[in-house]
Design a protein around this motif. Sequence first.
Motif, PDB file in Angstrom:
ATOM      1  N   ILE A 239      47.920  37.010   3.115  1.00 36.55           N
ATOM      2  CA  ILE A 239      46.974  35.916   2.894  1.00 36.55           C
ATOM      3  C   ILE A 239      47.284  34.686   3.742  1.00 36.55           C
ATOM      4  CG2 ILE A 239      46.443  36.671   0.545  1.00 36.55           C
ATOM      5  CD1 ILE A 239      48.248  34.321  -0.421  1.00 36.55           C
ATOM      6  N   GLY A 240      48.328  34.769   4.580  1.00 38.36           N
ATOM      7  CA  GLY A 240      48.692  33.634   5.414  1.00 38.36           C
ATOM      8  C   GLY A 240      49.357  34.097   6.693  1.00 38.36           C
ATOM      9  N   LEU A 241      49.381  33.204   7.678  1.00 42.76           N
ATOM     10  CA  LEU A 241      49.873  33.559   9.010  1.00 42.76           C
ATOM     11  C   LEU A 241      50.877  32.534   9.520  1.00 42.76           C
ATOM     12  CD1 LEU A 241      46.422  34.572  10.535  1.00 42.76           C
ATOM     13  CD2 LEU A 241      48.205  36.119   9.673  1.00 42.76           C
ATOM     14  N   GLN A 242      51.715  32.011   8.613  1.00 40.49           N
ATOM     15  CA  GLN A 242      52.701  31.012   9.020  1.00 40.49           C
ATOM     16  C   GLN A 242      53.660  31.563  10.066  1.00 40.49           C
ATOM     17  OE1 GLN A 242      54.650  29.215   5.593  1.00 40.49           O
ATOM     18  NE2 GLN A 242      52.818  29.503   4.362  1.00 40.49           N
ATOM     19  N   GLY A 243      53.900  32.887  10.032  1.00 44.70           N
ATOM     20  CA  GLY A 243      54.822  33.525  10.967  1.00 44.70           C
ATOM     21  C   GLY A 243      54.149  34.254  12.101  1.00 44.70           C
ATOM     22  N   GLY A 244      52.900  33.891  12.417  1.00 42.50           N
ATOM     23  CA  GLY A 244      52.226  34.491  13.557  1.00 42.50           C
ATOM     24  C   GLY A 244      51.164  35.503  13.178  1.00 42.50           C
ATOM     25  N   THR A 245      50.383  35.917  14.187  1.00 41.69           N
ATOM     26  CA  THR A 245      49.212  36.769  13.957  1.00 41.69           C
ATOM     27  C   THR A 245      49.384  38.199  14.463  1.00 41.69           C
ATOM     28  OG1 THR A 245      48.213  36.096  16.058  1.00 41.69           O
ATOM     29  CG2 THR A 245      47.666  34.785  14.105  1.00 41.69           C
ATOM     30  N   LYS A 246      50.374  38.447  15.329  1.00 39.84           N
ATOM     31  CA  LYS A 246      50.507  39.780  15.923  1.00 39.84           C
ATOM     32  C   LYS A 246      51.911  40.315  15.680  1.00 39.84           C
ATOM     33  CE  LYS A 246      47.103  38.943  19.566  1.00 39.84           C
ATOM     34  NZ  LYS A 246      46.829  38.916  21.039  1.00 39.84           N
ATOM     35  N   GLY A 247      51.982  41.504  15.064  1.00 41.41           N
ATOM     36  CA  GLY A 247      53.271  42.114  14.784  1.00 41.41           C
ATOM     37  C   GLY A 247      53.194  43.612  14.991  1.00 41.41           C
ATOM     38  N   GLU A 248      54.360  44.257  14.992  1.00 41.67           N
ATOM     39  CA  GLU A 248      54.437  45.698  15.174  1.00 41.67           C
ATOM     40  C   GLU A 248      54.462  46.392  13.825  1.00 41.67           C
ATOM     41  OE1 GLU A 248      57.681  48.687  17.079  1.00 41.67           O
ATOM     42  OE2 GLU A 248      56.912  47.102  18.391  1.00 41.67           O
ATOM     43  N   LEU A 249      53.638  47.401  13.664  1.00 41.22           N
ATOM     44  CA  LEU A 249      53.506  48.110  12.394  1.00 41.22           C
ATOM     45  C   LEU A 249      53.919  49.566  12.575  1.00 41.22           C
ATOM     46  CD1 LEU A 249      52.525  48.252   9.435  1.00 41.22           C
ATOM     47  CD2 LEU A 249      50.224  48.680  10.324  1.00 41.22           C
ATOM     48  N   ASP A 250      54.869  50.032  11.771  1.00 42.93           N
ATOM     49  CA  ASP A 250      55.304  51.426  11.789  1.00 42.93           C
ATOM     50  C   ASP A 250      54.332  52.234  10.923  1.00 42.93           C
ATOM     51  OD1 ASP A 250      56.514  53.883  11.514  1.00 42.93           O
ATOM     52  OD2 ASP A 250      58.534  53.077  11.249  1.00 42.93           O
ATOM     53  N   LEU A 251      53.340  52.829  11.561  1.00 40.70           N
ATOM     54  CA  LEU A 251      52.342  53.594  10.818  1.00 40.70           C
ATOM     55  C   LEU A 251      52.943  54.838  10.165  1.00 40.70           C
ATOM     56  CD1 LEU A 251      49.318  53.391  13.276  1.00 40.70           C
ATOM     57  CD2 LEU A 251      49.548  52.236  11.077  1.00 40.70           C
ATOM     58  N   GLY A 252      53.991  55.379  10.785  1.00 39.24           N
ATOM     59  CA  GLY A 252      54.641  56.538  10.195  1.00 39.24           C
ATOM     60  C   GLY A 252      55.236  56.220   8.837  1.00 39.24           C
ATOM     61  N   LEU A 253      55.888  55.060   8.733  1.00 44.53           N
ATOM     62  CA  LEU A 253      56.466  54.650   7.454  1.00 44.53           C
ATOM     63  C   LEU A 253      55.373  54.357   6.433  1.00 44.53           C
ATOM     64  CD1 LEU A 253      58.973  53.957   5.818  1.00 44.53           C
ATOM     65  CD2 LEU A 253      58.899  51.647   6.790  1.00 44.53           C
ATOM     66  N   LEU A 254      54.272  53.758   6.912  1.00 44.31           N
ATOM     67  CA  LEU A 254      53.153  53.462   6.015  1.00 44.31           C
ATOM     68  C   LEU A 254      52.561  54.759   5.468  1.00 44.31           C
ATOM     69  CD1 LEU A 254      51.754  50.730   5.184  1.00 44.31           C
ATOM     70  CD2 LEU A 254      49.994  51.292   6.863  1.00 44.31           C
ATOM     71  N   LEU A 255      52.400  55.765   6.349  1.00 44.69           N
ATOM     72  CA  LEU A 255      51.889  57.070   5.915  1.00 44.69           C
ATOM     73  C   LEU A 255      52.844  57.744   4.936  1.00 44.69           C
ATOM     74  CD1 LEU A 255      50.579  58.452   9.306  1.00 44.69           C
ATOM     75  CD2 LEU A 255      49.177  58.019   7.286  1.00 44.69           C
ATOM     76  N   LYS A 256      54.130  57.687   5.231  1.00 45.03           N
ATOM     77  CA  LYS A 256      55.130  58.318   4.367  1.00 45.03           C
ATOM     78  C   LYS A 256      55.080  57.752   2.954  1.00 45.03           C
ATOM     79  CE  LYS A 256      60.128  59.094   4.037  1.00 45.03           C
ATOM     80  NZ  LYS A 256      61.450  58.842   4.676  1.00 45.03           N
ATOM     81  N   LYS A 257      54.830  56.449   2.874  1.00 40.73           N
ATOM     82  CA  LYS A 257      54.792  55.786   1.561  1.00 40.73           C
ATOM     83  C   LYS A 257      53.408  55.835   0.916  1.00 40.73           C
ATOM     84  CE  LYS A 257      58.614  52.570   2.323  1.00 40.73           C
ATOM     85  NZ  LYS A 257      59.104  51.190   2.148  1.00 40.73           N
ATOM     86  N   ARG A 258      52.424  56.361   1.637  1.00 46.64           N
ATOM     87  CA  ARG A 258      51.031  56.335   1.149  1.00 46.64           C
ATOM     88  C   ARG A 258      50.638  54.925   0.738  1.00 46.64           C
ATOM     89  NH1 ARG A 258      54.957  59.405  -0.070  1.00 46.64           N
ATOM     90  NH2 ARG A 258      54.580  59.603  -2.323  1.00 46.64           N
ATOM     91  N   ALA A 259      51.025  53.965   1.557  1.00 49.12           N
ATOM     92  CA  ALA A 259      50.870  52.549   1.223  1.00 49.12           C
ATOM     93  C   ALA A 259      49.665  51.948   1.944  1.00 49.12           C
ATOM     94  CB  ALA A 259      52.141  51.789   1.598  1.00 49.12           C
ATOM     95  N   ALA A 260      49.308  50.730   1.559  1.00 46.00           N
ATOM     96  CA  ALA A 260      48.138  50.061   2.121  1.00 46.00           C
ATOM     97  C   ALA A 260      48.490  48.642   2.538  1.00 46.00           C
ATOM     98  CB  ALA A 260      47.006  50.023   1.093  1.00 46.00           C
ATOM     99  N   VAL A 261      47.866  48.205   3.629  1.00 45.66           N
ATOM    100  CA  VAL A 261      47.968  46.816   4.077  1.00 45.66           C
ATOM    101  C   VAL A 261      46.565  46.215   4.051  1.00 45.66           C
ATOM    102  CG1 VAL A 261      48.609  45.252   5.944  1.00 45.66           C
ATOM    103  CG2 VAL A 261      49.937  47.348   5.566  1.00 45.66           C
ATOM    104  N   VAL A 262      46.431  45.117   3.336  1.00 43.17           N
ATOM    105  CA  VAL A 262      45.132  44.440   3.206  1.00 43.17           C
ATOM    106  C   VAL A 262      45.312  42.989   3.632  1.00 43.17           C
ATOM    107  CG1 VAL A 262      43.270  43.811   1.633  1.00 43.17           C
ATOM    108  CG2 VAL A 262      44.564  45.918   1.244  1.00 43.17           C
ATOM    109  N   ALA A 263      44.369  42.458   4.373  1.00 48.20           N
ATOM    110  CA  ALA A 263      44.384  41.043   4.750  1.00 48.20           C
ATOM    111  C   ALA A 263      43.130  40.379   4.203  1.00 48.20           C
ATOM    112  CB  ALA A 263      44.452  40.892   6.271  1.00 48.20           C
ATOM    113  N   THR A 264      43.288  39.241   3.544  1.00 48.30           N
ATOM    114  CA  THR A 264      42.137  38.559   2.956  1.00 48.30           C
ATOM    115  C   THR A 264      42.193  37.062   3.233  1.00 48.30           C
ATOM    116  OG1 THR A 264      43.064  37.953   0.790  1.00 48.30           O
ATOM    117  CG2 THR A 264      42.249  40.211   1.031  1.00 48.30           C
ATOM    118  N   ALA A 265      41.038  36.428   3.206  1.00 45.63           N
ATOM    119  CA  ALA A 265      40.928  34.970   3.295  1.00 45.63           C
ATOM    120  C   ALA A 265      39.876  34.523   2.288  1.00 45.63           C
ATOM    121  CB  ALA A 265      40.540  34.538   4.705  1.00 45.63           C
TER     122      ALA A 265
END
Length: 327
Positions: A239-265
């Motif tokens: 919900i915030g971008l105090q630490g920047g807007t572009k980062g590296e995401l390990d999709l393999g780890l996200l898939l392994k955890k069956r997890a979700a990333v959501v961004a809202t404003a």
Amino acid sequence: MKAVYISEPGGPEVLEVRDVAAPVPGQGEVLIDVVAAGLNRADVQQRRGFYPPPPGASEVPGLEVSGRIAGFGPGVSKPFSLGDKVVALLAGGGYAQQVAVPAEQVLRVPEGVDLVTAASLPEVAATVYSNLIMTAQLQPGETVLIHGATGGIGTMAIQLAKAFGAKVATTAGSEEKVSTAKAFLGADIAINYKEEDFPESLRRQNGGKGADVILDVVGAKYLQQNVDALADYGRLVVIGLQGGTKGELDLGLLLKKRAAVVATALRPRPVAEKGAIMTAVREAVWPLVADGRIRPLVAKTFPLDQVGAAHRYFDSGDHVGKVLLVM
């Protein structure tokens, strides 16, 4: 009326109090005599030139106010009366003596809260409830990790998550703030992110398990660590971008955890969505405020003509709770 304008992008010194024409409420809007306005990170980003108001919104910063109903535009259907004590969620315009706002985004002040303190509630309550409960579907017994323990969002999120029966972990940047998060706000786990790796510390203090939900105001800087800190089927809500807007995401780890990333404003949402969120806040959060399970926390108040000093204090990060401007 008097209102604050940003003369150019920059530090607190660019905030100017000007005499301007008072707003006229339009279709479905109410006019509010503002008593106090809350400062938010979005105001700082707008001041710096990184977060312009949505199309059609006021150039005056300020996303939440408390005050009294002073007038009505045509077609207002909500049953308000002149003089009613209210709070409002805004797309802008709060740093001013009057504001016109869609009636759907206005609520009466919760029972037992004075009118100045009430200005600390609408934006954080709407942000936290809409993200933790409506978006992330936080459940009793789940673990939630909340970054920024002692800011306006953090202090509300810790209390609301506890009231909903979650186990609360949080991060802060000093031992004093860690102690405040646990002793004063009720966090179960508090981690000094400057001294510890927060995913590792969370698992160590949580029986080897990560967070079912993470509420993040940092953004890119924490992206990989947040994914690491998620439990299986975890939900990361940015919900915030105090630490920047572009980062590296390990999709393999996200898939392994069956997890979700959501961004809202919250700020750019349509009036109908904001109205639905405010209705949910009135029904679910206001009773928790009225019975004392959620305490609105005000760090310091400043008069409107000291808006620059208010922003310098906010920028320092020394506050616990909200910083308010008083008209």
